[in-house]
Design an enzyme around this catalytic site. Structure first.
Site, PDB file in Angstrom:
ATOM      1  N   GLU A  82      38.104  40.982  32.251  1.00  0.00           N
ATOM      2  CA  GLU A  82      38.457  41.795  33.411  1.00  0.00           C
ATOM      3  C   GLU A  82      38.078  43.260  33.200  1.00  0.00           C
ATOM      4  O   GLU A  82      38.383  43.853  32.175  1.00  0.00           O
ATOM      5  CB  GLU A  82      39.954  41.687  33.699  1.00  0.00           C
ATOM      6  CG  GLU A  82      40.424  40.281  34.038  1.00  0.00           C
ATOM      7  CD  GLU A  82      39.830  39.748  35.337  1.00  0.00           C
ATOM      8  OE1 GLU A  82      39.249  40.536  36.094  1.00  0.00           O
ATOM      9  OE2 GLU A  82      39.969  38.535  35.583  1.00  0.00           O
ATOM     10  N   ARG A  92      51.248  35.976  46.012  1.00  0.00           N
ATOM     11  CA  ARG A  92      51.118  34.838  46.935  1.00  0.00           C
ATOM     12  C   ARG A  92      52.227  33.830  46.711  1.00  0.00           C
ATOM     13  O   ARG A  92      52.646  33.143  47.649  1.00  0.00           O
ATOM     14  CB  ARG A  92      49.739  34.193  46.757  1.00  0.00           C
ATOM     15  CG  ARG A  92      49.480  33.007  47.672  1.00  0.00           C
ATOM     16  CD  ARG A  92      48.065  32.497  47.526  1.00  0.00           C
ATOM     17  NE  ARG A  92      47.733  32.129  46.173  1.00  0.00           N
ATOM     18  CZ  ARG A  92      48.037  30.962  45.598  1.00  0.00           C
ATOM     19  NH1 ARG A  92      48.691  30.046  46.292  1.00  0.00           N
ATOM     20  NH2 ARG A  92      47.686  30.705  44.361  1.00  0.00           N
ATOM     21  N   CYS A 145      49.421  38.762  36.051  1.00  0.00           N
ATOM     22  CA  CYS A 145      48.332  39.125  35.142  1.00  0.00           C
ATOM     23  C   CYS A 145      47.876  40.566  35.367  1.00  0.00           C
ATOM     24  O   CYS A 145      47.772  41.357  34.424  1.00  0.00           O
ATOM     25  CB  CYS A 145      47.157  38.160  35.302  1.00  0.00           C
ATOM     26  SG  CYS A 145      47.447  36.517  34.602  1.00  0.00           S
ATOM     27  N   HIS A 168      40.904  36.524  31.418  1.00  0.00           N
ATOM     28  CA  HIS A 168      41.351  35.299  32.083  1.00  0.00           C
ATOM     29  C   HIS A 168      40.575  34.120  31.524  1.00  0.00           C
ATOM     30  O   HIS A 168      39.367  34.226  31.264  1.00  0.00           O
ATOM     31  CB  HIS A 168      41.115  35.393  33.592  1.00  0.00           C
ATOM     32  CG  HIS A 168      42.275  35.934  34.352  1.00  0.00           C
ATOM     33  ND1 HIS A 168      42.185  37.039  35.173  1.00  0.00           N
ATOM     34  CD2 HIS A 168      43.574  35.521  34.417  1.00  0.00           C
ATOM     35  CE1 HIS A 168      43.376  37.278  35.715  1.00  0.00           C
ATOM     36  NE2 HIS A 168      44.225  36.371  35.272  1.00  0.00           N
TER      37      HIS A 168
END
Length: 216
Positions: A82, A92, A145, A168
């Site tokens: 990342e 979500r 995360c 990830h």
């Protein structure tokens, strides 16, 4: 006394019984990237707030020279390094404590974003040469995360000698089989990749020039 590399993984979430990040990270407890460093591995709860609190405690306890946080990203096909942590969280689904922040900052009044300080392009090139699928990602999402990634980079922003970032990883094969066949990666391959990431992060100064941008 050896210097510390801090590795973090996450507890299972979203109905899963395992989290591939912790399955890999826990195997590296005590591993030595060189003669001067040793890994300390900790499991973070998949909970907003509590995950950062545990991370900050570990940072104070171990005073690491390198910090790599690892998380599961089902659907990813490679080791995803990342690039950007954003000061924004929009869940979500609820975390493991039922928290579901919607459109909130990770840290009120803090900068909009931070970049990873790992040599991402050098790592991607090296992993691919080792036969390990790897990519640079420009979104760590808006769940726990990214919450941890942003909190980590905010904390070490005043410590320029500390390198830090977030990775990830895909599902484990057993998860992928149960879920109908999305991409997966074995724990053994993830462990191999993390060893390479740590060694390069200690050695590579500065990053290399490599075309890894996106068009969309």
């Amino acid at each position: 006394m050896k210097k510390t590399i801090l590795l973090t993984g996450f507890a299972p979430f979203g109905g899963e019984q395992i989290n591939p990040s912790w399955q890999a990270v826990q195997q590296l407890q005590g591993w030595q990237a060189d003669d001067e460093t040793e890994v300390q591995a900790i499991e973070l709860p998949c909970i907003f707030g509590q995950s950062l609190e545990k991370l900050q405690q570990a940072l104070q306890q171990f005073n690491p020279v390198l910090v790599i946080a690892v998380g599961q990203a089902g659907g990813r096909t490679a080791i995803s390094l990342e690039k950007v942590a954003i000061n924004y969280q929009d869940a979500r689904i609820a975390d493991n404590a039922g928290n579901q922040p919607l459109g909130e900052p990770v840290i009120a009044g803090a900068p909009t974003a931070y970049f990873s300080s790992l040599p991402l392009k050098a790592i991607v090139q090296d992993l691919r040469q080792q036969g390990i699928p790897a990519e640079i990602s420009y979104s760590a999402g808006t769940f726990v995360c990214n919450h941890v990634f942003y909190g980590l980079m905010h904390t070490v922003a005043t410590s320029p000698k500390v390198r830090a970032g977030f990775i990830h990883i895909p599902y484990l094969p057993a998860q992928a089989a149960r879920l109908g066949g999305p991409a997966s990666m074995t724990t053994e391959l993830v462990v191999k990749a993390l060893k390479q990431v740590m060694q390069l992060s200690l050695l590579q100064q500065p990053d290399i020039l490599l075309a890894e941008g996106t068009l969309d």
